[in-house]
Design an enzyme around this catalytic site. Structure first.
Site, PDB file in Angstrom:
ATOM      1  N   SER A 121       0.852  -1.178   0.000  1.00 46.03           N
ATOM      2  CA  SER A 121       0.000   0.000   0.000  1.00 46.03           C
ATOM      3  C   SER A 121       0.890   1.232   0.000  1.00 46.03           C
ATOM      4  O   SER A 121       1.726   1.389  -0.889  1.00 46.03           O
ATOM      5  CB  SER A 121      -0.940  -0.062   1.208  1.00 46.03           C
ATOM      6  OG  SER A 121      -1.869   0.980   1.175  1.00 46.03           O
ATOM      7  N   HIS A 140      -2.609  -1.060  -3.366  1.00 48.57           N
ATOM      8  CA  HIS A 140      -3.730  -0.128  -3.199  1.00 48.57           C
ATOM      9  C   HIS A 140      -3.502   1.103  -4.062  1.00 48.57           C
ATOM     10  O   HIS A 140      -2.397   1.628  -4.119  1.00 48.57           O
ATOM     11  CB  HIS A 140      -3.860   0.319  -1.740  1.00 48.57           C
ATOM     12  CG  HIS A 140      -4.302  -0.789  -0.840  1.00 48.57           C
ATOM     13  ND1 HIS A 140      -4.178  -0.728   0.520  1.00 48.57           N
ATOM     14  CD2 HIS A 140      -4.862  -1.988  -1.106  1.00 48.57           C
ATOM     15  CE1 HIS A 140      -4.659  -1.834   1.049  1.00 48.57           C
ATOM     16  NE2 HIS A 140      -5.069  -2.621   0.084  1.00 48.57           N
ATOM     17  N   ASP A 150      -4.772  -4.449   5.681  1.00 43.52           N
ATOM     18  CA  ASP A 150      -5.132  -5.352   4.596  1.00 43.52           C
ATOM     19  C   ASP A 150      -3.985  -6.336   4.361  1.00 43.52           C
ATOM     20  O   ASP A 150      -2.820  -5.984   4.494  1.00 43.52           O
ATOM     21  CB  ASP A 150      -5.411  -4.545   3.316  1.00 43.52           C
ATOM     22  CG  ASP A 150      -6.037  -5.403   2.221  1.00 43.52           C
ATOM     23  OD1 ASP A 150      -6.549  -6.497   2.529  1.00 43.52           O
ATOM     24  OD2 ASP A 150      -6.027  -4.966   1.053  1.00 43.52           O
TER      25      ASP A 150
END
Lengths: 292, 195
Positions: free
Chosen positions: B10, B37, B130
């Protein structure tokens, strides 16, 4: 090998994991789908396994259960539970003017052809809660084509069609949708199309005047008309290859010559047996034109 | 036998991904699949193009039902979940999972289900949790779990969450990850040849 990396541990061997857990789950899943088909007539047996499994597990947890078999038991004896699963399996999350560049391409490359027709039939297959249908209706109104167009909006699920008919979308989405609308080449103020009410944005009734919402199952139902445009975006990604091929055949047979097929950005007819029957109208927007 | 590498990243991910991928020696031929992401409005293809500038192996944005080829690097398209079936990709536009689409958990869990103990999962820098569940799933099904050392990550929340969720096979500084993965692969192919 550099020593600074250190010696990796051997990957855990097959002996370490619970044996055959997933083979068992596969059996359970296929029994569940078979049961759903035989009891309720909905055929999900050719859905893509990875996303199907996620959706089924979401329902298992929501029902407070722990196994696929337990869900199967509940489904078969409780129709309300089946309706909830049907929603899980058939709602395709979408947005108004999702992928704005698709609508720009539609204006530039499809609309000019539609202007030459006295009347246009468009099929939005797998329309879910209707966001794309309303987007398309807005576009066609702005292009002054709406009055000679009929949009057939179909979905497997009567409950989502009811929501689509209602034309009420969450207020908190309007900002995103407005941005999409502008990027999609919208010609007015987006807020002119809806009335903000406390439970949501109520879209103008005139947008659905020429829309027929009807239940249709892409898995088992046949063609019901001849169309100038078929739009089916991000619906077939939930199908396996065999089912995709069958639906492609249905679309091909349902399109008039020079009819246009619109798919999602990451879908392709490249792998379908009907690839040769189309030419690319806009390869990156996945717009194809039937040529024979 | 190893069949697939999945990577989740991310905040700060682009640079970290570039480093790990360029450290993979030329002969390394496992496919690598990435969920990074991104802002939903990000331009398609951009991440793949940026990575392609840094490495030799082919980088592609995954499409529905695309076959997974050796030596290729695949990135999840923006605003889709990327799932792995045995040998090819599947996409979904289901709801965001923990605010993310693509979700690292979704990619990792599907990879574990499809490839079992043949998966190497790697969690890199990021500012949320995540990937923690997905990495745990990979580990649970016999795969390999690798995590970037949080101390040196641009954002440590994601590695920290992964460490809390599973027993990692290794927690490594960024610059060691590529070679470590390569060595795992060498051993796995060696085991296959002598078997």
């Amino acid at each position: 090998m550099t020593s600074s990396v250190g010696a990796p541990r051997e990957p855990a061997g097959t002996g370490e994991r619970p044996p055959a857990r997933d083979d068992l789950e596969e059996i359970e899943l296929s029994l569940l789908l078979e049961g759903v088909y035989r009891q309720y007539g909905f055929d999900f047996r050719e859905y893509a396994p990875a996303s199907l499994r996620r959706r089924v597990w979401r329902r298992i947890h929501a029902e407070g259960l722990t196994t696929v078999s337990a869900l199967q038991d509940k489904l078969l004896h409780d129709q309300a539970c089946m309706e909830r699963l049907l929603l899980d399996l058939s709602i395709n999350v979408t947005a108004m003017f999702r992928d704005p560049t698709f609508y720009v391409a539609f204006r530039d490359k499809v609309v000019p052809a539609l202007r030459t027709y006295p009347f246009t039939r468009i099929w939005v297959a797998g329309c879910s809660t209707g966001e794309e249908v309303y987007s398309l209706a807005i576009l066609l109104q702005e292009e002054k084509l709406y009055d000679r167009t009929r949009i057939y909006a179909t979905d497997i699920n009567e409950a989502v069609l009811e929501r689509a008919r209602g034309g009420v979308f969450p207020l908190d989405k309007m900002r995103e949708y407005t941005q999409n609308y502008i990027k999609a080449g919208g010609k007015q103020a987006f807020s002119e199309y809806y009335l903000a009410k406390y439970d949501g944005a109520q879209f103008q009734r005139s947008l659905t005047e020429n829309v027929v919402f009807a239940q249709h199952n892409l898995v088992s139902d046949r063609s019901f008309n001849e169309f100038n445009v078929i739009i089916c975006r991000n619906v077939m990604i939930y199908f396996d290859r065999t089912l995709q091929d069958r639906v492609h055949r249905l679309f091909y047979e349902s399109l008039a010559t020079f009819g246009v097929l619109g798919l999602g950005h990451k879908e392709s007819i490249r792998f379908s047996p009907h690839e040769g029957g189309y030419e690319e109208l806009d390869p990156s927007e996945k717009l194809y034109r039937r040529i024979d | 036998m190893l069949g697939l590498v999945v990577v989740g990243a991310s905040w700060g991910g682009l640079q970290a991904l570039g480093r790990v991928l360029s450290d993979l020696p030329r002969e390394f031929d496992l496919p690598v699949v990435i969920a990074q992401h991104r802002h939903p409005g990000s331009q398609e293809g951009t991440l793949a193009q940026l990575l392609q500038k840094q490495i030799d192996r082919p980088v592609l944005e995954a499409e529905d039902k695309l076959r997974i080829e050796p030596r290729h690097v695949y990135v999840a398209p923006p605003d889709y979940h990327l799932l792995v079936e045995r040998g090819f990709f599947a996409l979904s536009v289901d709801d965001r999972v923990r605010y993310a689409r693509p979700s690292i958990d979704v990619l990792f869990e599907s990879a574990a289900d499809a490839y079992g103990d043949g998966v190497i999962g790697i969690i890199l820098t990021g500012a949320n949790d995540d990937g923690a569940r997905g990495l745990a799933r990979i580990k649970e099904l016999g795969g390999v779990a690798l995590i970037q050392d949080p101390a040196a990550a641009v954002r440590r929340a994601m590695p920290d969450a992964a460490i809390a969720a599973t027993v990692a096979d290794a927690i490594l500084p960024l610059e060691d990850i590529g070679l470590y993965v390569h060595e795992l692969w060498v051993r796995s192919s060696g085991a296959r040849e002598t078997a």
